[in-house]
Motif scaffolding. Structure first.
Motif, PDB file in Angstrom:
ATOM      1  N   VAL A 117     -33.487  -6.777  16.942  1.00 15.76           N
ATOM      2  CA  VAL A 117     -32.625  -7.680  17.706  1.00 15.76           C
ATOM      3  C   VAL A 117     -31.814  -8.563  16.767  1.00 15.76           C
ATOM      4  CG1 VAL A 117     -32.644  -9.635  19.306  1.00 15.76           C
ATOM      5  CG2 VAL A 117     -34.061  -7.631  19.768  1.00 15.76           C
ATOM      6  N   ILE A 118     -32.452  -9.113  15.756  1.00 16.63           N
ATOM      7  CA  ILE A 118     -31.742  -9.963  14.799  1.00 16.63           C
ATOM      8  C   ILE A 118     -30.665  -9.175  14.074  1.00 16.63           C
ATOM      9  CG2 ILE A 118     -32.010 -11.262  12.652  1.00 16.63           C
ATOM     10  CD1 ILE A 118     -34.741 -12.180  13.721  1.00 16.63           C
ATOM     11  N   THR A 119     -30.965  -7.963  13.685  1.00 15.28           N
ATOM     12  CA  THR A 119     -29.988  -7.127  12.977  1.00 15.28           C
ATOM     13  C   THR A 119     -28.804  -6.787  13.869  1.00 15.28           C
ATOM     14  OG1 THR A 119     -31.754  -6.195  11.628  1.00 15.28           O
ATOM     15  CG2 THR A 119     -29.694  -4.963  11.719  1.00 15.28           C
ATOM     16  N   ILE A 120     -29.063  -6.477  15.125  1.00 15.56           N
ATOM     17  CA  ILE A 120     -27.976  -6.136  16.052  1.00 15.56           C
ATOM     18  C   ILE A 120     -27.030  -7.318  16.238  1.00 15.56           C
ATOM     19  CG2 ILE A 120     -27.503  -5.661  18.492  1.00 15.56           C
ATOM     20  CD1 ILE A 120     -29.974  -3.812  18.454  1.00 15.56           C
ATOM     21  N   TRP A 121     -27.557  -8.531  16.266  1.00 13.92           N
ATOM     22  CA  TRP A 121     -26.719  -9.717  16.495  1.00 13.92           C
ATOM     23  C   TRP A 121     -25.980 -10.180  15.252  1.00 13.92           C
ATOM     24  CZ3 TRP A 121     -24.872 -11.352  20.835  1.00 13.92           C
ATOM     25  CH2 TRP A 121     -25.527 -10.999  22.008  1.00 13.92           C
ATOM     26  N   ARG A 122     -26.246  -9.572  14.090  1.00 13.82           N
ATOM     27  CA  ARG A 122     -25.533  -9.982  12.877  1.00 13.82           C
ATOM     28  C   ARG A 122     -24.060  -9.594  12.911  1.00 13.82           C
ATOM     29  NH1 ARG A 122     -30.136  -8.854   8.665  1.00 13.82           N
ATOM     30  NH2 ARG A 122     -31.089 -10.901   8.762  1.00 13.82           N
ATOM     31  N   LEU A 123     -23.731  -8.449  13.466  1.00 10.58           N
ATOM     32  CA  LEU A 123     -22.340  -8.004  13.499  1.00 10.58           C
ATOM     33  C   LEU A 123     -21.460  -8.950  14.327  1.00 10.58           C
ATOM     34  CD1 LEU A 123     -20.292  -5.872  12.601  1.00 10.58           C
ATOM     35  CD2 LEU A 123     -20.864  -4.611  14.679  1.00 10.58           C
ATOM     36  N   PRO A 124     -21.825  -9.289  15.573  1.00 11.19           N
ATOM     37  CA  PRO A 124     -20.986 -10.244  16.302  1.00 11.19           C
ATOM     38  C   PRO A 124     -20.932 -11.616  15.625  1.00 11.19           C
ATOM     39  CG  PRO A 124     -22.614  -9.264  17.772  1.00 11.19           C
ATOM     40  CD  PRO A 124     -22.894  -8.763  16.408  1.00 11.19           C
ATOM     41  N   LEU A 125     -22.031 -12.030  15.016  1.00 11.79           N
ATOM     42  CA  LEU A 125     -22.034 -13.315  14.326  1.00 11.79           C
ATOM     43  C   LEU A 125     -21.051 -13.311  13.159  1.00 11.79           C
ATOM     44  CD1 LEU A 125     -23.240 -16.134  13.909  1.00 11.79           C
ATOM     45  CD2 LEU A 125     -24.986 -15.066  12.491  1.00 11.79           C
ATOM     46  N   ASN A 126     -21.052 -12.244  12.394  1.00  7.07           N
ATOM     47  CA  ASN A 126     -20.096 -12.140  11.282  1.00  7.07           C
ATOM     48  C   ASN A 126     -18.660 -12.079  11.792  1.00  7.07           C
ATOM     49  OD1 ASN A 126     -22.081 -12.225   9.339  1.00  7.07           O
ATOM     50  ND2 ASN A 126     -22.298 -10.009   9.226  1.00  7.07           N
ATOM     51  N   GLY A 127     -18.447 -11.448  12.939  1.00  6.54           N
ATOM     52  CA  GLY A 127     -17.113 -11.433  13.540  1.00  6.54           C
ATOM     53  C   GLY A 127     -16.657 -12.832  13.923  1.00  6.54           C
TER      54      GLY A 127
ATOM     55  N   VAL B 242     -17.604 -15.575  12.466  1.00 10.41           N
ATOM     56  CA  VAL B 242     -17.312 -16.275  11.215  1.00 10.41           C
ATOM     57  C   VAL B 242     -15.911 -15.929  10.733  1.00 10.41           C
ATOM     58  CG1 VAL B 242     -17.938 -16.448   8.767  1.00 10.41           C
ATOM     59  CG2 VAL B 242     -19.716 -16.523  10.512  1.00 10.41           C
ATOM     60  N   VAL B 243     -15.533 -14.666  10.817  1.00  6.38           N
ATOM     61  CA  VAL B 243     -14.188 -14.246  10.400  1.00  6.38           C
ATOM     62  C   VAL B 243     -13.126 -14.925  11.267  1.00  6.38           C
ATOM     63  CG1 VAL B 243     -12.619 -12.256  10.315  1.00  6.38           C
ATOM     64  CG2 VAL B 243     -14.927 -12.066   9.390  1.00  6.38           C
ATOM     65  N   VAL B 244     -13.349 -14.954  12.566  1.00  5.59           N
ATOM     66  CA  VAL B 244     -12.403 -15.618  13.469  1.00  5.59           C
ATOM     67  C   VAL B 244     -12.320 -17.106  13.139  1.00  5.59           C
ATOM     68  CG1 VAL B 244     -12.029 -16.303  15.887  1.00  5.59           C
ATOM     69  CG2 VAL B 244     -12.613 -13.941  15.330  1.00  5.59           C
ATOM     70  N   GLY B 245     -13.449 -17.737  12.852  1.00  6.22           N
ATOM     71  CA  GLY B 245     -13.462 -19.156  12.502  1.00  6.22           C
ATOM     72  C   GLY B 245     -12.716 -19.449  11.217  1.00  6.22           C
ATOM     73  N   VAL B 246     -12.895 -18.604  10.221  1.00  6.56           N
ATOM     74  CA  VAL B 246     -12.174 -18.792   8.956  1.00  6.56           C
ATOM     75  C   VAL B 246     -10.677 -18.593   9.173  1.00  6.56           C
ATOM     76  CG1 VAL B 246     -11.825 -17.818   6.651  1.00  6.56           C
ATOM     77  CG2 VAL B 246     -14.136 -18.220   7.489  1.00  6.56           C
ATOM     78  N   PHE B 247     -10.321 -17.588   9.951  1.00  5.32           N
ATOM     79  CA  PHE B 247      -8.903 -17.356  10.255  1.00  5.32           C
ATOM     80  C   PHE B 247      -8.315 -18.541  11.001  1.00  5.32           C
ATOM     81  CE2 PHE B 247      -5.600 -15.822  13.169  1.00  5.32           C
ATOM     82  CZ  PHE B 247      -4.707 -15.289  12.247  1.00  5.32           C
ATOM     83  N   ALA B 248      -9.060 -19.065  11.973  1.00  5.74           N
ATOM     84  CA  ALA B 248      -8.574 -20.202  12.762  1.00  5.74           C
ATOM     85  C   ALA B 248      -8.408 -21.439  11.885  1.00  5.74           C
ATOM     86  CB  ALA B 248      -9.530 -20.498  13.910  1.00  5.74           C
ATOM     87  N   SER B 249      -9.333 -21.661  10.980  1.00  4.00           N
ATOM     88  CA  SER B 249      -9.241 -22.861  10.141  1.00  4.00           C
ATOM     89  C   SER B 249      -8.032 -22.821   9.217  1.00  4.00           C
ATOM     90  CB  SER B 249     -10.522 -23.050   9.325  1.00  4.00           C
ATOM     91  OG  SER B 249     -10.637 -22.046   8.344  1.00  4.00           O
ATOM     92  N   ASP B 250      -7.558 -21.637   8.902  1.00  2.21           N
ATOM     93  CA  ASP B 250      -6.369 -21.515   8.055  1.00  2.21           C
ATOM     94  C   ASP B 250      -5.066 -21.583   8.845  1.00  2.21           C
ATOM     95  OD1 ASP B 250      -7.921 -21.257   5.813  1.00  2.21           O
ATOM     96  OD2 ASP B 250      -7.825 -19.065   5.756  1.00  2.21           O
ATOM     97  N   ASN B 251      -5.105 -21.297  10.143  1.00  2.00           N
ATOM     98  CA  ASN B 251      -3.865 -21.131  10.902  1.00  2.00           C
ATOM     99  C   ASN B 251      -3.686 -22.062  12.099  1.00  2.00           C
ATOM    100  OD1 ASN B 251      -2.868 -18.883   9.336  1.00  2.00           O
ATOM    101  ND2 ASN B 251      -4.556 -17.729  10.226  1.00  2.00           N
TER     102      ASN B 251
END
Length: 139
Positions: A82-92, A94-103
């Motif tokens: 379960v923890i491994t399955i939820w890592r992919l959406p969590l990393n997604g 994070v990417v959206v958050g980093v993109f948002a913080s720049d733009n």
């Protein structure tokens, strides 16, 4: 860091039962929502610092709360999966958050974070209590 430690200490002093775990989560996400909304609409230095400290206390409560919630709901045999399955959406996220913080402007980022925490509180409020889930799991 001190605020995170304070949050962990607050959670450890209140030995949560399965029934109160649900309520703690709702209060936790509501507190995080309000503490993220304050910097979006206030420019006062002390107001922003205080809201960040409150948010860090919420983070400190969240970590042990999440562990206790996970152990109450997810069986030990499938926990790693379960923890491994939820890592992919969590990393997604994070990417959206980093993109948002720049733009995006800071006000929009804090408003977005506040709305996400509000959504989490509403979802948790609408779910059945953890105690009823545990009762069904044991049947």
């Amino acid at each position: 860091m001190a605020s995170i430690s304070l949050g962990g200490a607050i959670f450890s002093t209140h030995q949560c039962s399965s029934k109160s775990l649900h309520s703690v989560g709702i209060v936790l996400y509501t507190g995080a929502c309000l503490s993220m909304a304050l910097p979006a609409y206030s420019d006062g230095f002390y107001t922003v610092v205080l809201s960040f400290c409150v948010f860090e206390v919420c983070v400190g409560v969240f970590n042990p709360w999440c562990v206790k919630l996970r152990s109450a709901i997810v069986p030990e045999e499938i926990l790693a999966t379960v923890i491994t399955i939820w890592r992919l959406p969590l990393n997604g996220m994070v990417v959206v958050g980093v993109f948002a913080s720049d733009n995006l402007p800071t006000r929009q980022i804090f408003t977005g974070c506040s709305l996400i925490y509000a959504l989490c509180a509403m979802v948790l409020f609408s779910l059945p209590s953890i105690a009823s889930i545990q009762g069904k799991k044991n049947d």
